[in-house]
Design a protein around this motif. Structure first.
Motif, PDB file in Angstrom:
ATOM      1  N   UNK A  91      -5.590  -3.167   4.522  1.00 27.49           N
ATOM      2  CA  UNK A  91      -5.551  -1.991   3.642  1.00 27.49           C
ATOM      3  C   UNK A  91      -5.051  -0.755   4.400  1.00 27.49           C
ATOM      4  N   UNK A  95      -1.321   1.154   3.849  1.00 26.67           N
ATOM      5  CA  UNK A  95      -1.331   2.533   3.352  1.00 26.67           C
ATOM      6  C   UNK A  95      -2.356   2.806   2.261  1.00 26.67           C
ATOM      7  N   UNK A  96      -3.240   1.832   1.989  1.00 29.31           N
ATOM      8  CA  UNK A  96      -4.259   2.055   0.954  1.00 29.31           C
ATOM      9  C   UNK A  96      -5.449   2.842   1.518  1.00 29.31           C
ATOM     10  N   UNK A  97      -5.712   2.693   2.807  1.00 28.51           N
ATOM     11  CA  UNK A  97      -6.792   3.438   3.468  1.00 28.51           C
ATOM     12  C   UNK A  97      -6.193   4.209   4.643  1.00 28.51           C
ATOM     13  N   UNK A 241       1.249  -0.002  -2.998  1.00 27.84           N
ATOM     14  CA  UNK A 241       0.974   1.420  -2.777  1.00 27.84           C
ATOM     15  C   UNK A 241       2.239   2.270  -2.950  1.00 27.84           C
TER      16      UNK A 241
ATOM     17  N   UNK B  62      -8.804  -8.044  -1.906  1.00 32.34           N
ATOM     18  CA  UNK B  62      -7.736  -7.100  -1.514  1.00 32.34           C
ATOM     19  C   UNK B  62      -7.181  -6.406  -2.764  1.00 32.34           C
ATOM     20  N   UNK B  65      -9.603  -3.872  -4.049  1.00 35.11           N
ATOM     21  CA  UNK B  65      -9.649  -2.697  -3.169  1.00 35.11           C
ATOM     22  C   UNK B  65      -8.455  -1.777  -3.441  1.00 35.11           C
ATOM     23  N   UNK B  66      -7.284  -2.383  -3.622  1.00 31.85           N
ATOM     24  CA  UNK B  66      -6.078  -1.582  -3.879  1.00 31.85           C
ATOM     25  C   UNK B  66      -6.219  -0.843  -5.211  1.00 31.85           C
ATOM     26  N   UNK B  69      -8.551   2.055  -4.757  1.00 32.90           N
ATOM     27  CA  UNK B  69      -7.937   3.179  -4.035  1.00 32.90           C
ATOM     28  C   UNK B  69      -6.942   3.929  -4.916  1.00 32.90           C
ATOM     29  N   UNK B  70      -6.165   3.193  -5.698  1.00 30.66           N
ATOM     30  CA  UNK B  70      -5.193   3.851  -6.590  1.00 30.66           C
ATOM     31  C   UNK B  70      -5.936   4.698  -7.626  1.00 30.66           C
ATOM     32  N   UNK B  73      -7.205   7.884  -6.002  1.00 28.20           N
ATOM     33  CA  UNK B  73      -6.117   8.854  -5.774  1.00 28.20           C
ATOM     34  C   UNK B  73      -5.682   9.515  -7.074  1.00 28.20           C
TER      35      UNK B  73
END
Lengths: 248, 76
Positions: A91, A95-97, A241, B62, B65-66, B69-70, B73
């Motif tokens: 991650x 670039x996710x973290x 991302x 994974x 998690x992505x 995070x998106x 943001x």
């Protein structure tokens, strides 16, 4: 078994311990710079003494656990630990973290230690900060050594790998007297994640008394598989991302 | 007290930072353990099934998690 597994075991312990030692060193260095070497040394040595006592008490108990139960427990723990590291490294690389920044951690710790407290209390707080850092990161090192060294005759290479890492970080840190921000922490985490996950999967299957084909050679194949898979997942996360702004 | 709390947080960080990954991997192992003890699967297939389940759980974790995070943001 020992000859084939000892080198990757020592390498896994070395790389994993390097990451933990760098994190602990950053905080101990901040304590040393802000409040002087005395509270940093006292806090660090007290934590090391506690860790040695814990290992001395619980280490011998491991030998009493039946081998297949031990393989299963160690395999599961390694797998969970390794997958966690690999996930975070993927991650971060994708670039996710955000990447871990030791310079920022050093500045934050220094700022916290400088924040208003009386002289005596400040030394006490600084010593406690060093104690906490060494104890927490040291616990992870101990856990890694016990887990990767749980196979027959593997504790020594694991312990040697971890000890070399701690000494190397300490020597390098004393030499440059700055946070070790240039250590490629994420790449180390990725490498350790693949190693621990590969070993974890292997030992878990051994614990089920259903070993992988080709015996110990399967470890290398599993580590390589996790490596290739991890790189592919990193590219995949980077791809997601890069397109994320269009979806939000 | 502060040290104990930090110690707990470290253990949490070690194993439960991503509950989907941890619980998914554990669930796969438990399911396989049950199948093994019931002799429902040929022993030779167990390691490959284990690997397939673990990789599947990992890809799911994974992806989640992505997405998380998106979403984070996009709220900022």
């Amino acid at each position: 078994m020992i000859s084939l597994a000892a080198a990757p075991i020592a390498l896994a312990a070395f790389l994993a311990s390097t990451v933990e030692a760098v994190e602990a060193f950053t905080i101990v260095l901040a304590v040393s710079v802000v409040r002087g070497p005395r509270p940093a040394a006292i806090g660090s040595l007290a934590a090391l003494a506690l860790l040695v006592a814990v290992v001395a008490i619980f280490g011998p108990l491991i030998g009493r656990i039946p081998i297949h139960a031990l393989q299963l427990v160690v395999g599961v723990l390694l797998l969970l630990f390794g997958l966690g590291w690999l996930r975070k490294a993927i991650l971060r690389a994708g670039g996710a973290l955000p990447l871990n920044d030791e310079s920022a951690a050093f500045a934050k710790q220094s700022q916290a230690l400088e924040a208003g407290a009386s002289e005596a209390a400040a030394d006490w707080i600084a010593g406690l900060a060093a104690f906490k850092a060494v104890l927490l990161e040291g616990t992870e090192v101990v856990f890694i050594v016990l887990a990767v060294g749980a196979g027959p005759g593997l504790l020594l290479p694991a312990a040697v790998g971890a000890a070399c890492a701690c000494l190397a970080v300490l020597a390098l840190g004393l030499l440059i007297r700055k946070p070790l921000a240039r250590v490629p922490e994420n790449a180390l985490k990725f490498a350790v994640g693949t190693l621990l996950s590969g070993f974890g999967l292997f030992w878990t299957a051994e614990g089920f008394q259903a070993p992988f084909p080709f015996g110990d050679w399967a470890i290398l194949a599993l580590v390589a598989a996790f490596g290739v898979f991890g790189l592919a997942m990193t590219a995949y996360v980077r791809f997601l991302m890069a397109r994320a702004p269009a979806w939000t | 007290m502060d040290v104990i709390r930090a110690f707990g947080a470290t253990l949490w960080k070690m194993f439960a930072a991503d509950l989907v990954l941890t619980l998914g991997a554990l669930a796969s192992i438990v399911v396989l353990g049950v199948l093994t003890s019931a002799r429902a699967v040929p022993p030779g297939d167990i390691p490959l099934m284990l690997a397939a389940m673990v990789f599947g759980v990992f890809v799911t974790a994974i992806n989640l998690s992505v997405v998380r995070e998106i979403r984070k943001r996009s709220k900022r």
